[in-house]
Design a protein around this motif. Structure first.
Motif, PDB file in Angstrom:
ATOM      1  N   ASN A  99     -39.420  15.936  19.128  1.00 41.27           N
ATOM      2  CA  ASN A  99     -40.414  17.018  18.953  1.00 41.27           C
ATOM      3  C   ASN A  99     -39.359  18.346  19.497  1.00 41.27           C
ATOM      4  O   ASN A  99     -40.047  18.528  18.266  1.00 41.27           O
ATOM      5  N   VAL A 100     -38.533  18.404  20.060  1.00 46.82           N
ATOM      6  CA  VAL A 100     -37.848  19.661  19.944  1.00 46.82           C
ATOM      7  C   VAL A 100     -36.850  20.091  19.617  1.00 46.82           C
ATOM      8  O   VAL A 100     -36.298  21.205  19.092  1.00 46.82           O
ATOM      9  N   SER A 101     -35.946  19.068  18.779  1.00 50.73           N
ATOM     10  CA  SER A 101     -35.029  18.807  17.836  1.00 50.73           C
ATOM     11  C   SER A 101     -35.592  19.528  16.760  1.00 50.73           C
ATOM     12  O   SER A 101     -35.035  20.318  15.862  1.00 50.73           O
ATOM     13  N   VAL A 102     -36.140  19.065  16.203  1.00 55.34           N
ATOM     14  CA  VAL A 102     -37.234  18.609  15.085  1.00 55.34           C
ATOM     15  C   VAL A 102     -37.931  20.648  15.041  1.00 55.34           C
ATOM     16  O   VAL A 102     -37.347  21.029  13.767  1.00 55.34           O
ATOM     17  N   TRP A 103     -38.507  20.952  15.733  1.00 53.49           N
ATOM     18  CA  TRP A 103     -39.473  22.092  15.627  1.00 53.49           C
ATOM     19  C   TRP A 103     -38.727  22.983  15.819  1.00 53.49           C
ATOM     20  O   TRP A 103     -38.390  23.981  14.967  1.00 53.49           O
ATOM     21  N   SER A 104     -37.118  23.047  16.328  1.00 54.80           N
ATOM     22  CA  SER A 104     -36.189  23.717  16.655  1.00 54.80           C
ATOM     23  C   SER A 104     -35.430  24.502  16.036  1.00 54.80           C
ATOM     24  O   SER A 104     -34.578  25.251  15.075  1.00 54.80           O
ATOM     25  N   THR A 105     -35.124  23.077  14.970  1.00 54.64           N
ATOM     26  CA  THR A 105     -34.387  23.103  13.532  1.00 54.64           C
ATOM     27  C   THR A 105     -34.942  23.686  12.536  1.00 54.64           C
ATOM     28  O   THR A 105     -34.566  24.328  11.372  1.00 54.64           O
ATOM     29  N   LEU A 106     -36.443  23.797  12.692  1.00 55.28           N
ATOM     30  CA  LEU A 106     -37.445  24.408  11.156  1.00 55.28           C
ATOM     31  C   LEU A 106     -37.626  25.499  11.528  1.00 55.28           C
ATOM     32  O   LEU A 106     -37.167  26.056  10.192  1.00 55.28           O
ATOM     33  N   GLY A 148     -27.695  18.276  14.064  1.00 51.87           N
ATOM     34  CA  GLY A 148     -26.818  16.910  15.436  1.00 51.87           C
ATOM     35  C   GLY A 148     -26.514  17.814  16.510  1.00 51.87           C
ATOM     36  O   GLY A 148     -26.514  16.906  17.396  1.00 51.87           O
ATOM     37  N   ARG A 149     -26.245  19.410  16.548  1.00 46.00           N
ATOM     38  CA  ARG A 149     -25.936  19.931  17.006  1.00 46.00           C
ATOM     39  C   ARG A 149     -26.627  20.096  17.974  1.00 46.00           C
ATOM     40  O   ARG A 149     -26.964  19.924  19.693  1.00 46.00           O
ATOM     41  N   VAL A 150     -28.619  19.689  17.931  1.00 44.97           N
ATOM     42  CA  VAL A 150     -29.723  20.440  18.998  1.00 44.97           C
ATOM     43  C   VAL A 150     -30.216  18.752  19.384  1.00 44.97           C
ATOM     44  O   VAL A 150     -30.476  19.414  20.419  1.00 44.97           O
ATOM     45  N   ILE A 151     -29.868  18.294  18.241  1.00 51.51           N
ATOM     46  CA  ILE A 151     -30.376  17.052  18.980  1.00 51.51           C
ATOM     47  C   ILE A 151     -29.644  15.768  20.788  1.00 51.51           C
ATOM     48  O   ILE A 151     -29.931  15.788  21.198  1.00 51.51           O
ATOM     49  N   SER A 152     -28.356  16.312  20.322  1.00 49.22           N
ATOM     50  CA  SER A 152     -26.797  16.182  21.524  1.00 49.22           C
ATOM     51  C   SER A 152     -26.976  17.427  22.616  1.00 49.22           C
ATOM     52  O   SER A 152     -26.197  16.827  23.479  1.00 49.22           O
ATOM     53  N   GLU A 153     -27.745  18.079  22.328  1.00 42.23           N
ATOM     54  CA  GLU A 153     -27.817  19.049  23.610  1.00 42.23           C
ATOM     55  C   GLU A 153     -28.143  19.301  24.545  1.00 42.23           C
ATOM     56  O   GLU A 153     -29.066  18.307  24.939  1.00 42.23           O
ATOM     57  N   ILE A 154     -27.410  19.218  25.798  1.00 39.12           N
ATOM     58  CA  ILE A 154     -27.453  19.017  27.278  1.00 39.12           C
ATOM     59  C   ILE A 154     -28.117  20.204  27.898  1.00 39.12           C
ATOM     60  O   ILE A 154     -28.959  20.127  28.821  1.00 39.12           O
ATOM     61  N   GLY A 155     -27.182  21.258  28.190  1.00 34.91           N
ATOM     62  CA  GLY A 155     -27.508  22.216  29.747  1.00 34.91           C
ATOM     63  C   GLY A 155     -28.224  22.965  29.162  1.00 34.91           C
ATOM     64  O   GLY A 155     -29.244  23.214  29.883  1.00 34.91           O
ATOM     65  N   ILE A 156     -28.549  23.481  27.716  1.00 36.46           N
ATOM     66  CA  ILE A 156     -30.228  24.171  27.441  1.00 36.46           C
ATOM     67  C   ILE A 156     -31.711  23.002  28.405  1.00 36.46           C
ATOM     68  O   ILE A 156     -32.108  24.472  28.480  1.00 36.46           O
ATOM     69  N   SER A 157     -31.294  22.076  27.306  1.00 32.48           N
ATOM     70  CA  SER A 157     -32.432  21.013  27.524  1.00 32.48           C
ATOM     71  C   SER A 157     -32.265  20.877  29.635  1.00 32.48           C
ATOM     72  O   SER A 157     -33.425  21.293  30.395  1.00 32.48           O
ATOM     73  N   MET A 158     -31.480  20.959  30.295  1.00 27.76           N
ATOM     74  CA  MET A 158     -31.619  20.628  31.943  1.00 27.76           C
ATOM     75  C   MET A 158     -31.765  22.248  32.193  1.00 27.76           C
ATOM     76  O   MET A 158     -32.673  21.937  32.982  1.00 27.76           O
ATOM     77  N   MET A 159     -31.102  23.232  31.812  1.00 28.27           N
ATOM     78  CA  MET A 159     -31.925  24.273  32.610  1.00 28.27           C
ATOM     79  C   MET A 159     -33.318  24.844  32.350  1.00 28.27           C
ATOM     80  O   MET A 159     -34.149  25.330  33.035  1.00 28.27           O
ATOM     81  N   LEU A 160     -34.078  25.462  30.863  1.00 26.20           N
ATOM     82  CA  LEU A 160     -35.141  25.622  30.757  1.00 26.20           C
ATOM     83  C   LEU A 160     -35.927  24.289  30.844  1.00 26.20           C
ATOM     84  O   LEU A 160     -37.267  24.464  30.875  1.00 26.20           O
ATOM     85  N   GLY A 161     -35.708  22.980  30.458  1.00 27.77           N
ATOM     86  CA  GLY A 161     -36.472  21.507  30.668  1.00 27.77           C
ATOM     87  C   GLY A 161     -36.923  21.299  32.073  1.00 27.77           C
ATOM     88  O   GLY A 161     -38.360  20.753  31.990  1.00 27.77           O
TER      89      GLY A 161
END
Length: 219
Positions: free
Chosen positions: A19-26, A153-166
């Protein structure tokens, strides 16, 4: 077994990631493709500066993006009243900032590689400026599609932003990468391994889909 049995926790984590990756990529494509296309075909003062800026933004650390968005969305931030911090919306905002430069830079590169004679020929045959631009866009479509896949591919494998903001909240903002990090810290490798396999499968599937579409279009 967890993957084969479609464990509920695993499915929910995968759902949040997609959900997060598709919307951010779009959103990044809506912003980045037109911007990259305009810069790529444009001939204006400061064009090279724009290209250099977006190429530099490719190396922007995720921690910097996380801190920036956190400061804006925190209670004392400019948009703190929205209450987006530690939600999927905050993660999407951060990831849009992360991958939009990727889409722009790759689109610029794709458009710049197209021979200028395509545009001149279209204009000679009576095409308008807009129609000539569409000719270039059509010729660059495969490279632009590859840019979109790279951004995903970059966004679905990302961890730093997801951890800090989520905040990695179970059932709300826990993604595949943040869950893998948590399970590793706990010494529980079964779920982490299952999520890793799913992540690889999604990446493989997306790239196979791109290859299929490109193959069908070129026939």
């Amino acid at each position: 077994m967890m993957v084969i049995g479609f464990n509920d926790e695993l499915l929910h984590i995968v759902g949040v990631s997609l959900n997060v990756s598709v919307w951010s990529t779009l959103a990044a494509c809506i912003l980045g493709v037109p911007a990259g296309f305009a810069i790529g075909i444009g001939r204006f003062r400061g064009r090279q500066t724009c290209i250099t800026f977006f190429n530099t933004m490719l190396a922007l650390p995720t921690v910097v993006i996380g801190l920036l968005v956190y400061s804006v969305l925190s209670r004392r931030g400019v948009f703190g009243a929205l209450g987006w911090l530690y939600t999927q919306k905050a993660m999407i905002v951060g990831q849009i900032i992360l991958i939009t430069p990727i889409v722009i830079a790759f689109t610029i590169a794709a458009v710049s590689r197209i021979d200028e004679r395509y545009r001149r020929t279209a204009l000679t045959l009576g095409a308008s400026g807009w129609q000539a631009a569409m000719v270039i866009l059509h010729e660059a479509r495969f490279s632009i599609m590859a840019a979109v896949v790279a951004a995903f591919g970059r966004v679905i494998s990302e961890i730093g932003i997801s951890m800090m903001l989520g905040g990695n909240a179970k059932g709300f903002t826990r993604t595949m990468t943040t869950a893998m990090a948590l399970e590793y810290d706990k010494g529980e490798f079964v779920l982490a391994l299952a999520l890793g396999l799913v992540l690889l499968a999604i990446s493989l599937g997306v790239n196979m889909l791109l290859g299929y579409v490109q193959g069908r279009t070129r026939r």
